[in-house]
Design a protein around this motif. Sequence first.
Motif, PDB file in Angstrom:
ATOM      1  N   THR A   1      -5.847  57.288  77.509  1.00 39.81           N
ATOM      2  CA  THR A   1      -6.285  56.584  76.305  1.00 39.81           C
ATOM      3  C   THR A   1      -5.116  55.840  75.661  1.00 39.81           C
ATOM      4  OG1 THR A   1      -7.961  58.270  75.941  1.00 39.81           O
ATOM      5  CG2 THR A   1      -7.468  56.833  74.085  1.00 39.81           C
ATOM      6  N   CYS A   2      -3.968  56.482  75.580  1.00 38.28           N
ATOM      7  CA  CYS A   2      -2.777  55.852  75.002  1.00 38.28           C
ATOM      8  C   CYS A   2      -2.417  54.593  75.792  1.00 38.28           C
ATOM      9  CB  CYS A   2      -1.613  56.840  74.998  1.00 38.28           C
ATOM     10  SG  CYS A   2      -0.072  56.167  74.344  1.00 38.28           S
ATOM     11  N   CYS A   3      -2.316  54.737  77.104  1.00 38.12           N
ATOM     12  CA  CYS A   3      -1.963  53.598  77.954  1.00 38.12           C
ATOM     13  C   CYS A   3      -3.017  52.499  77.890  1.00 38.12           C
ATOM     14  CB  CYS A   3      -1.791  54.066  79.404  1.00 38.12           C
ATOM     15  SG  CYS A   3      -0.353  55.131  79.667  1.00 38.12           S
ATOM     16  N   GLY A   4      -4.282  52.891  77.922  1.00 37.83           N
ATOM     17  CA  GLY A   4      -5.370  51.916  77.898  1.00 37.83           C
ATOM     18  C   GLY A   4      -5.450  51.142  76.599  1.00 37.83           C
ATOM     19  N   ASN A   5      -5.137  51.790  75.487  1.00 40.14           N
ATOM     20  CA  ASN A   5      -5.233  51.127  74.184  1.00 40.14           C
ATOM     21  C   ASN A   5      -4.036  50.235  73.860  1.00 40.14           C
ATOM     22  OD1 ASN A   5      -7.668  52.347  73.763  1.00 40.14           O
ATOM     23  ND2 ASN A   5      -6.998  53.649  72.088  1.00 40.14           N
ATOM     24  N   HIS A   6      -2.850  50.598  74.353  1.00 37.83           N
ATOM     25  CA  HIS A   6      -1.650  49.866  73.926  1.00 37.83           C
ATOM     26  C   HIS A   6      -0.834  49.258  75.050  1.00 37.83           C
ATOM     27  CE1 HIS A   6      -2.090  50.966  69.752  1.00 37.83           C
ATOM     28  NE2 HIS A   6      -2.294  52.209  70.122  1.00 37.83           N
ATOM     29  N   LEU A   7      -0.816  49.885  76.216  1.00 35.11           N
ATOM     30  CA  LEU A   7       0.041  49.403  77.294  1.00 35.11           C
ATOM     31  C   LEU A   7      -0.790  49.029  78.512  1.00 35.11           C
ATOM     32  CD1 LEU A   7       2.907  52.045  76.898  1.00 35.11           C
ATOM     33  CD2 LEU A   7       2.864  49.700  76.036  1.00 35.11           C
ATOM     34  N   TRP A   8      -1.928  48.424  78.261  1.00 34.76           N
ATOM     35  CA  TRP A   8      -2.873  48.047  79.302  1.00 34.76           C
ATOM     36  C   TRP A   8      -2.274  47.083  80.312  1.00 34.76           C
ATOM     37  CZ3 TRP A   8      -3.208  42.867  78.893  1.00 34.76           C
ATOM     38  CH2 TRP A   8      -2.924  42.318  77.633  1.00 34.76           C
ATOM     39  N   TYR A   9      -1.240  46.341  79.913  1.00 35.39           N
ATOM     40  CA  TYR A   9      -0.608  45.341  80.772  1.00 35.39           C
ATOM     41  C   TYR A   9       0.437  45.951  81.717  1.00 35.39           C
ATOM     42  CZ  TYR A   9       2.723  45.793  76.966  1.00 35.39           C
ATOM     43  OH  TYR A   9       3.573  46.296  76.025  1.00 35.39           O
ATOM     44  N   ILE A  10       0.706  47.247  81.575  1.00 30.41           N
ATOM     45  CA  ILE A  10       1.651  47.956  82.443  1.00 30.41           C
ATOM     46  C   ILE A  10       0.852  48.778  83.446  1.00 30.41           C
ATOM     47  CG2 ILE A  10       3.418  49.776  82.483  1.00 30.41           C
ATOM     48  CD1 ILE A  10       4.310  48.806  79.723  1.00 30.41           C
ATOM     49  N   ALA A  11       1.295  48.804  84.700  1.00 29.88           N
ATOM     50  CA  ALA A  11       0.612  49.603  85.728  1.00 29.88           C
ATOM     51  C   ALA A  11       0.511  51.054  85.264  1.00 29.88           C
ATOM     52  CB  ALA A  11       1.374  49.528  87.047  1.00 29.88           C
ATOM     53  N   ARG A  12      -0.629  51.654  85.488  1.00 24.90           N
ATOM     54  CA  ARG A  12      -0.886  53.021  85.011  1.00 24.90           C
ATOM     55  C   ARG A  12       0.215  53.995  85.435  1.00 24.90           C
ATOM     56  NH1 ARG A  12      -0.946  57.046  82.833  1.00 24.90           N
ATOM     57  NH2 ARG A  12      -2.597  58.564  82.612  1.00 24.90           N
ATOM     58  N   ASN A  13       0.701  53.886  86.672  1.00 21.96           N
ATOM     59  CA  ASN A  13       1.755  54.790  87.154  1.00 21.96           C
ATOM     60  C   ASN A  13       3.083  54.579  86.433  1.00 21.96           C
ATOM     61  OD1 ASN A  13      -0.035  55.910  88.930  1.00 21.96           O
ATOM     62  ND2 ASN A  13       0.712  54.774  90.700  1.00 21.96           N
TER      63      ASN A  13
END
Length: 118
Positions: free
Chosen positions: A94-106
């Motif tokens: 959720t954190c990555c999806g909401n704010h750092l969506w432009y960075i690869a999940r890994n």
Amino acid sequence: QQDCAEGVGGPCGGLAMPLDTLYDTPVACCTEKLSWIVTSTCEAQSTGVAAVGTSQWYVDWILKKCVKDCVDSSDANCGGLAKSWDELYGSSTTCCGNHLWYIARNDCTNQLEFDLRM
């Protein structure tokens, strides 16, 4: 700190001065006068208990990674205690999806966390 003589143990800060505002609980004091400090951290510091964080996730904008609100040095995802302005999330996804969506999940966290709560 409590209004009591210093040296008697506990979180005593000395006797209150006439113009000092007194509160019934550390939480009330933290909320009213120290709102820029996360309440749980403020309460822990006020009572002499070590703050441990919530283990929720927030963005470290300098690292451009989602990190955990914790102080466990053995956890590669631990980013230290969150500040009051840090938005907390229950999962790294959720954190990555909401704010750092432009960075690869890994690359969004320090190590891959398998999140079953998606």
